[in-house]
Design an enzyme around this catalytic site. Structure first.
Site, PDB file in Angstrom:
ATOM      1  N   ASP A   1      -7.951  -5.411   0.013  1.00 23.21           N
ATOM      2  CA  ASP A   1      -8.427  -6.218  -1.129  1.00 23.21           C
ATOM      3  C   ASP A   1      -8.084  -7.694  -0.996  1.00 23.21           C
ATOM      4  O   ASP A   1      -8.559  -8.509  -1.785  1.00 23.21           O
ATOM      5  CB  ASP A   1      -7.799  -5.672  -2.418  1.00 23.21           C
ATOM      6  CG  ASP A   1      -8.304  -4.274  -2.697  1.00 23.21           C
ATOM      7  OD1 ASP A   1      -7.494  -3.339  -2.680  1.00 23.21           O
ATOM      8  OD2 ASP A   1      -9.530  -4.112  -2.848  1.00 23.21           O
TER       9      ASP A   1
ATOM     10  N   HIS B   1       0.857  -1.186   0.000  1.00 24.66           N
ATOM     11  CA  HIS B   1       0.000   0.000   0.000  1.00 24.66           C
ATOM     12  C   HIS B   1       0.890   1.231   0.000  1.00 24.66           C
ATOM     13  O   HIS B   1       1.953   1.240   0.595  1.00 24.66           O
ATOM     14  CB  HIS B   1      -0.889   0.011   1.261  1.00 24.66           C
ATOM     15  CG  HIS B   1      -2.066   0.911   1.143  1.00 24.66           C
ATOM     16  ND1 HIS B   1      -1.981   2.253   1.375  1.00 24.66           N
ATOM     17  CD2 HIS B   1      -3.348   0.660   0.774  1.00 24.66           C
ATOM     18  CE1 HIS B   1      -3.166   2.794   1.176  1.00 24.66           C
ATOM     19  NE2 HIS B   1      -4.014   1.862   0.816  1.00 24.66           N
TER      20      HIS B   1
HETATM   21  C1  SDX Z   1      -6.191   0.108  -2.773  1.00 24.87           C
HETATM   22  O1  SDX Z   1      -4.483   4.592  -1.876  1.00 24.87           O
HETATM   23  C2  SDX Z   1      -5.415   3.939  -1.265  1.00 24.87           C
HETATM   24  O2  SDX Z   1      -5.777   4.288  -0.190  1.00 24.87           O
HETATM   25  C3  SDX Z   1      -5.952   2.764  -2.036  1.00 24.87           C
HETATM   26  C4  SDX Z   1      -6.947   1.906  -1.285  1.00 24.87           C
HETATM   27  C5  SDX Z   1      -8.241   2.640  -0.999  1.00 24.87           C
HETATM   28  O3  SDX Z   1      -8.974   2.228  -0.093  1.00 24.87           O
HETATM   29  O4  SDX Z   1      -8.574   3.569  -1.782  1.00 24.87           O
HETATM   30  O5  SDX Z   1      -6.398   1.467  -0.052  1.00 24.87           O
HETATM   31  C6  SDX Z   1      -7.350   0.682  -2.096  1.00 24.87           C
HETATM   32  O6  SDX Z   1      -5.919   0.483  -3.891  1.00 24.87           O
HETATM   33  C7  SDX Z   1      -5.338  -0.885  -2.027  1.00 24.87           C
HETATM   34  C8  SDX Z   1      -4.081  -1.345  -2.875  1.00 24.87           C
HETATM   35  C9  SDX Z   1      -4.602  -2.438  -3.832  1.00 24.87           C
HETATM   36  N1  SDX Z   1      -3.530  -2.763  -4.817  1.00 24.87           N
HETATM   37  C10 SDX Z   1      -2.922  -3.957  -4.774  1.00 24.87           C
HETATM   38  O7  SDX Z   1      -3.095  -4.805  -3.887  1.00 24.87           O
HETATM   39  C11 SDX Z   1      -1.995  -4.181  -5.960  1.00 24.87           C
HETATM   40  C12 SDX Z   1      -0.644  -4.739  -5.478  1.00 24.87           C
HETATM   41  N2  SDX Z   1       0.054  -3.659  -4.739  1.00 24.87           N
HETATM   42  C13 SDX Z   1       1.025  -2.879  -5.480  1.00 24.87           C
HETATM   43  O8  SDX Z   1       0.657  -2.614  -6.804  1.00 24.87           O
HETATM   44  C14 SDX Z   1       1.530  -1.690  -4.680  1.00 24.87           C
HETATM   45  O9  SDX Z   1       1.782  -2.131  -3.417  1.00 24.87           O
HETATM   46  C15 SDX Z   1       0.696  -0.432  -4.579  1.00 24.87           C
HETATM   47  C16 SDX Z   1       0.319   0.113  -5.918  1.00 24.87           C
HETATM   48  C17 SDX Z   1      -0.557  -0.700  -3.791  1.00 24.87           C
HETATM   49  C18 SDX Z   1       1.517   0.621  -3.831  1.00 24.87           C
HETATM   50  O10 SDX Z   1       2.600   0.896  -4.637  1.00 24.87           O
HETATM   51  P1  SDX Z   1       3.648   2.061  -4.242  1.00 24.87           P
HETATM   52  O11 SDX Z   1       3.348   2.679  -2.944  1.00 24.87           O
HETATM   53  O12 SDX Z   1       3.804   2.963  -5.417  1.00 24.87           O
HETATM   54  O13 SDX Z   1       4.927   1.245  -3.938  1.00 24.87           O
HETATM   55  P2  SDX Z   1       5.906   0.769  -5.039  1.00 24.87           P
HETATM   56  O14 SDX Z   1       5.128   0.276  -6.220  1.00 24.87           O
HETATM   57  O15 SDX Z   1       6.921   1.840  -5.252  1.00 24.87           O
HETATM   58  O16 SDX Z   1       6.547  -0.493  -4.332  1.00 24.87           O
HETATM   59  C19 SDX Z   1       7.543  -0.314  -3.353  1.00 24.87           C
HETATM   60  C20 SDX Z   1       8.408  -1.570  -3.487  1.00 24.87           C
HETATM   61  C21 SDX Z   1       8.823  -1.844  -4.941  1.00 24.87           C
HETATM   62  O17 SDX Z   1      10.070  -2.517  -4.880  1.00 24.87           O
HETATM   63  P3  SDX Z   1      11.408  -1.658  -5.196  1.00 24.87           P
HETATM   64  O18 SDX Z   1      11.222  -1.018  -6.574  1.00 24.87           O
HETATM   65  O19 SDX Z   1      11.483  -0.636  -4.081  1.00 24.87           O
HETATM   66  O20 SDX Z   1      12.521  -2.688  -5.187  1.00 24.87           O
HETATM   67  O21 SDX Z   1       7.648  -2.720  -3.081  1.00 24.87           O
HETATM   68  C22 SDX Z   1       7.475  -3.599  -4.182  1.00 24.87           C
HETATM   69  C23 SDX Z   1       7.797  -2.820  -5.452  1.00 24.87           C
HETATM   70  O22 SDX Z   1       8.310  -3.679  -6.452  1.00 24.87           O
HETATM   71  N3  SDX Z   1       6.086  -4.002  -4.169  1.00 24.87           N
HETATM   72  C24 SDX Z   1       5.641  -5.247  -4.333  1.00 24.87           C
HETATM   73  C25 SDX Z   1       4.246  -5.167  -4.171  1.00 24.87           C
HETATM   74  N4  SDX Z   1       3.897  -3.893  -3.948  1.00 24.87           N
HETATM   75  C26 SDX Z   1       5.031  -3.167  -3.954  1.00 24.87           C
HETATM   76  N5  SDX Z   1       6.278  -6.399  -4.591  1.00 24.87           N
HETATM   77  C27 SDX Z   1       5.485  -7.494  -4.684  1.00 24.87           C
HETATM   78  N6  SDX Z   1       4.144  -7.514  -4.548  1.00 24.87           N
HETATM   79  C28 SDX Z   1       3.491  -6.357  -4.283  1.00 24.87           C
HETATM   80  N7  SDX Z   1       2.154  -6.362  -4.123  1.00 24.87           N
END
Ligand code: SDX
Length: 427
Positions: free
Chosen positions: A362, A305
């Site tokens: 989720d 998140h």
């Molecule tokens: C919702 O914003 C809100 O409040 C949203 C929400 C709401 O109620 O409105 O809470 C609802 O959207 C919840 C989130 C649902 N999405 C998912 O479950 C999809 C999977 N999650 C990722 O796509 C990700 O975690 C995000 C998009 C939710 C957050 O991404 P960020 O904050 O931009 O973080 P990032 O993508 O920069 O990741 C940080 C690191 C990265 O590694 P590095 O580049 O630093 O090496 O963590 C890794 C990412 O590769 N990473 C993951 C991961 N999520 C982040 N690795 C594996 N699996 C994951 N799910």
């Protein structure tokens, strides 16, 4: 409130900026003065940028705290109802008995949609994704309600809010019925908000459908847990659309479109598909490896998140609800077993701990909704139905605070000016 200053030294110039502090949360540097001095800040994805001031919801990502008008989400989920939470989000305070009855009656009495809107559905293929249909029919509401489109009129905004709150369950259920080729079921005013939605989803004209109270309570809790969440992508979209003065139906349709993305509200559908793809506990290690592999676009859907760097408090309640529903239905869900093992591994794996990737709201919702007999294509529709009140609350707050059109700047790295010469033959 500005009680501190920050100094930005650029070359020989020192620019003094106010440091703002709210009632909770981090202090924020007010950079509004920079523009007039010819400086702008660069922050794709707004990871370090506040877009507005708000009193509606507060999240502390490190502590795993979520407050709606100051009330903790677990207390609201366990002691309130979705409609009461809607009142709190919209008006700021818990309603008195009289206020709530008036609010509930108004919502209940607007659940039917204009009969001509049913014909809009017939323009879609039966196998359309229901989020595509929801985007279309929600935006089309503006074509039916010309009497509540003056966004500068508070009463118009309130009428539009009631219409949206009342009609989203009806439209959502119609998306599902249309996909089945079954007749639309009209709202029943003697049912609760969640009960009426389940009835419109699963009743048929041929026999009586009695809403299971455990499922009704679970659906109501799911709606509460998804009601609002600060300036997430879809809420920011609604605010941006509204900042131009666009009508509320168009703004909510824009929010639905943004929520559809798999990184946002589409994650519940994607999380269930991921669990189905993993299919058994034995396959989990391979997927964990892929999630860590920088060259693999696979991510653990339902994990991570932008704000929560601790457990999503909504996931805790959702997990409890998941077990309640499966116990009530006497279901042993293999996917839940995979989910629980995946959660256990992720919570103990150094990669996920270091990156603070916890299960989010989720992760469990898909399992509950699937157990209720709801297809994964409808999961984000239900998220949109629940989040409509949050979108409306923020849209109203933006209008009440005085709207300023959202128009971010950019860092331009394209061509400098050059003379145009066409490669095409003339004539
Ligand atoms: C919702 O914003 C809100 O409040 C949203 C929400 C709401 O109620 O409105 O809470 C609802 O959207 C919840 C989130 C649902 N999405 C998912 O479950 C999809 C999977 N999650 C990722 O796509 C990700 O975690 C995000 C998009 C939710 C957050 O991404 P960020 O904050 O931009 O973080 P990032 O993508 O920069 O990741 C940080 C690191 C990265 O590694 P590095 O580049 O630093 O090496 O963590 C890794 C990412 O590769 N990473 C993951 C991961 N999520 C982040 N690795 C594996 N699996 C994951 N799910």
């Amino acid at each position: 409130m500005a009680n501190k200053k920050a100094t930005l030294a650029i070359g020989s110039e020192n620019i003094e900026l106010d440091v703002l502090s709210g009632t909770l949360g981090s202090e924020e540097i007010d950079i509004r003065a920079l523009g007039s001095k010819g400086y702008f800040t660069f922050d794709p994805g707004f990871t370090s940028t506040a877009s507005c001031e708000s009193k509606i919801t507060y999240i502390d990502g490190d502590q795993g705290i979520l407050l709606h008008r100051g009330f903790p989400i677990d207390q609201l989920a366990n002691e309130s109802t979705y409609l009461e939470v809607c009142y709190i989000l919209l008006y700021g305070e818990p309603p008195t008995e009289k206020e709530f009855n008036t609010f509930k009656t108004t919502v209940t009495r607007h659940t039917m949609i204009h009969e001509q809107i049913t014909r809009l559905f017939h323009g879609f293929r039966r196998d359309s994704h229901p989020m595509a249909v929801m985007c279309g029919v929600t935006g089309a509401l503006a074509a039916f309600y010309h009497d509540s489109l003056d966004v500068n009129n508070e009463r118009h905004r309130e009428i539009a809010a009631f219409r949206l709150l009342s009609k989203m369950p009806t439209l959502a259920a119609m998306c599902y019925k249309y996909s089945l080729g079954q007749p639309f079921i009209y709202p029943q005013n003697n049912l609760s908000y969640a009960g009426n939605f389940l009835h419109m989803m699963f009743a048929t004209p041929c026999e009586e459908y009695v809403v299971n109270p455990v499922l009704e309570r679970a659906m109501d809790r799911i709606l509460i847990l998804h009601a609002d969440h600060e300036q997430n992508a879809s809420t920011s979209t609604v605010r941006t659309a509204g900042s131009s003065g666009a009508n509320p139906f168009a703004c909510i349709a824009a929010g639905i479109a943004s929520l559809w993305g798999p990184a946002h509200g589409g994650a519940n559908e994607a999380a269930l598909k991921m669990l189905e793809e993993i299919s058994s506990v034995e396959h989990i290690p391979e997927f964990i490896r892929r999630a860590k592999d920088k060259n693999d676009s696979f991510r653990l859907m339902g994990f991570g998140h932008r704000v929560y760097k601790n457990y999503d408090p909504r996931a805790t309640v959702m997990r409890e609800t998941c077990h309640e529903v499966l116990n009530e239905l006497g279901m042993k869900d293999d996917l839940l077993e995979v989910a629980m093992e995946l959660e256990h591994i992720a919570l103990h794996d150094p990669y996920f701990i270091e990156k603070k990737l916890y299960p989010n709201v989720d992760f469990y919702s898909g399992i509950i909704l699937k157990a209720m007999g709801i297809p994964s294509s409808m999961f984000t529709v239900i998220f949109a139905l629940a989040r409509t009140v949050g979108w409306i609350a923020h849209w109203n707050e933006m209008h009440a605070d005085g709207i300023k059109i959202a128009r971010p700047r950019q860092l331009y790295t394209g061509y400098t000016e050059r003379e145009f010469k066409s490669n095409l033959k003339k004539g």
